[in-house]
Design a protein around this motif. Structure first.
Motif, PDB file in Angstrom:
ATOM      1  N   SER A   1       3.784   9.163  -8.534  1.00 14.85           N
ATOM      2  CA  SER A   1       3.766   8.021  -9.456  1.00 14.85           C
ATOM      3  C   SER A   1       5.024   7.170  -9.383  1.00 14.85           C
ATOM      4  N   GLY A   2       6.179   7.782  -9.101  1.00 11.09           N
ATOM      5  CA  GLY A   2       7.422   7.031  -9.061  1.00 11.09           C
ATOM      6  C   GLY A   2       7.472   6.008  -7.949  1.00 11.09           C
ATOM      7  N   VAL A   3       6.720   6.244  -6.867  1.00  6.95           N
ATOM      8  CA  VAL A   3       6.703   5.297  -5.759  1.00  6.95           C
ATOM      9  C   VAL A   3       5.518   4.350  -5.844  1.00  6.95           C
ATOM     10  N   GLY A   4       4.752   4.416  -6.931  1.00  9.00           N
ATOM     11  CA  GLY A   4       3.614   3.531  -7.107  1.00  9.00           C
ATOM     12  C   GLY A   4       4.026   2.172  -7.635  1.00  9.00           C
ATOM     13  N   VAL A   5       3.038   1.323  -7.853  1.00 14.20           N
ATOM     14  CA  VAL A   5       3.289  -0.022  -8.373  1.00 14.20           C
ATOM     15  C   VAL A   5       2.587  -0.228  -9.717  1.00 14.20           C
ATOM     16  N   LYS A   6       2.109   0.867 -10.298  1.00 14.47           N
ATOM     17  CA  LYS A   6       1.411   0.772 -11.578  1.00 14.47           C
ATOM     18  C   LYS A   6       2.326   1.202 -12.716  1.00 14.47           C
ATOM     19  N   ASN A   7       2.192   0.528 -13.837  1.00 12.21           N
ATOM     20  CA  ASN A   7       2.925   0.863 -15.050  1.00 12.21           C
ATOM     21  C   ASN A   7       1.921   0.812 -16.199  1.00 12.21           C
TER      22      ASN A   7
END
Length: 386
Positions: A154-160
């Protein structure tokens, strides 16, 4: 009159792996602010937000951060004080937590060329990322994930996002972080439960994309469970790169298409988190969701039973429990399929596999077969424990 324009916006998605991001010899943070070195408007302003659980485990962290930023004053200056985000999924369920963080960003006088640097677990990263994408319509975000879930997925994703109306990530926004720094030293204080949690996401992406990674996890599961970093760090790093490559090179970074391939196992995981009032940690819910979808793929003849057994055995060897009593609430569990469809829109699309590194999208689910798969998991887990 009818006028259209098509345009694209270039994005840069940067990942650094560090043994200690706050060691003066480590260049990760200096690299993050390199563009401000000769900026005529001066150094960037940086607000630091830290997961309260990380602060409790690392009480010297604010002082170490200040010491690391001191020689970077030509590039970036810290806004004080360091802000503490309530840790865990509760921060995503509490509207007050978002409002408080936005107020802190406002009071720190951040602008669109300022940075929010967030250090913490997945929930804190989600909350801070949503605040960063909405304040001034977007301030720059630097993530330092402190969990195996965050560093491998999740830390390298682009979703928040944050949770509303009892639904996971109902409010959210896409935003590409300015930089992600995986500081391996921050994993040392994780509990064993939180340590293993992220490796379900590693298994997931391996089953979708990388046979060699799956075989490595399968081989080294006992070492990973024992927190051997020589075995674990390469798995986390490869998982992070696979997730980043899918986002940057997969052709659908903001999920405009019908499928979410990286959400293999997640329709059930998100529902289980919801029906357990988020007492079931995300990574453990994903392990169950994967086991359920593997059992279903096996039941409908899509997946060779040998492959299904290897994958579930790998998850169990890592230390995951592959069933939860909440799965007895069959109707509630199956409601997760419609919630998953609604979240993305269009027709239902669930990613399964028909072999290792061979994903398949399906658009219909046989609810009787899915119920029988859940029951089979319950029997298998009982036999494992017994």
């Amino acid at each position: 009159m009818h006028t259209e324009r098509t345009f694209s916006v270039p994005y840069r998605h940067a990942l650094r792996v560090s043994q200690d991001a706050f060691d003066p010899a480590d260049a990760s943070l200096a690299d993050a602010f390199a563009g401000h070195l000769d900026d005529p408007s001066g150094p960037a302003r940086v607000m630091v937000a830290i997961d309260s659980g990380v602060l409790d485990a690392n009480p010297d962290l604010p002082d170490r951060i200040r010491a690391r930023f001191a020689p970077l004053d030509a590039r970036a200056t810290l806004a004080e004080p360091v802000y503490a985000i309530p840790g865990g999924e509760s921060c995503k369920n509490d509207p007050g937590a978002l409002d408080d963080l936005l107020r802190a960003i406002h009071d720190a006088h951040l602008c669109r060329r300022s940075y929010l640097l967030v250090i913490g677990g997945g929930a804190a990263l989600d909350l801070a990322g949503f605040a960063a994408t909405t304040a001034h319509r977007g301030i720059r975000l630097i993530r330092i994930p402190t969990t195996t879930v965050g560093q491998g997925d999740s830390g390298v994703g682009v979703k928040n996002g944050v949770n509303r109306f009892g639904k996971k990530n109902y409010l959210g926004a896409f935003g590409v972080p300015h930089m992600v720094i995986n500081d391996l030293s921050l994993l040392a204080t994780l509990t064993d439960e939180h340590w293993v949690s992220g490796f379900s996401e590693c298994v997931k992406v391996a089953l979708l994309k990388d046979r060699a990674l799956f075989e490595r996890i399968e081989r080294d599961a006992a070492l990973i469970r024992a927190r051997d970093m020589d075995a674990s760090a390469p798995v986390i790093e490869r998982s992070a790169v696979l997730h980043l490559d899918h986002i940057a090179l997969g052709g659908d970074p903001f999920e405009l298409n019908a499928a979410r391939p990286l959400d293999f196992g997640h329709w059930a995981a998100h529902k289980l988190e919801q029906v357990t009032n988020f007492q079931l940690a995300h990574g453990h819910a994903v392990a169950i969701g994967l086991a359920l979808d593997l059992a279903y793929a096996r039941a409908i003849g899509l997946l060779d039973p040998v492959i299904a057994d290897r994958a579930t055995t790998c998850l169990a060897s890592l230390g995951f429990t592959l069933h939860h009593p909440a799965m007895a609430q069959t109707d509630a569990l199956l409601d997760g399929l419609e919630e998953f469809r609604e979240h993305l829109g269009g027709q239902l699309t669930i990613t399964l596999i028909d072999d290792i590194a061979s994903p398949v999208d399906v658009h219909e689910i046989d609810e009787r077969a899915m119920t029988e798969a859940a029951q089979a998991l319950a029997r298998a887990e009982a036999a494992r424990v017994g």
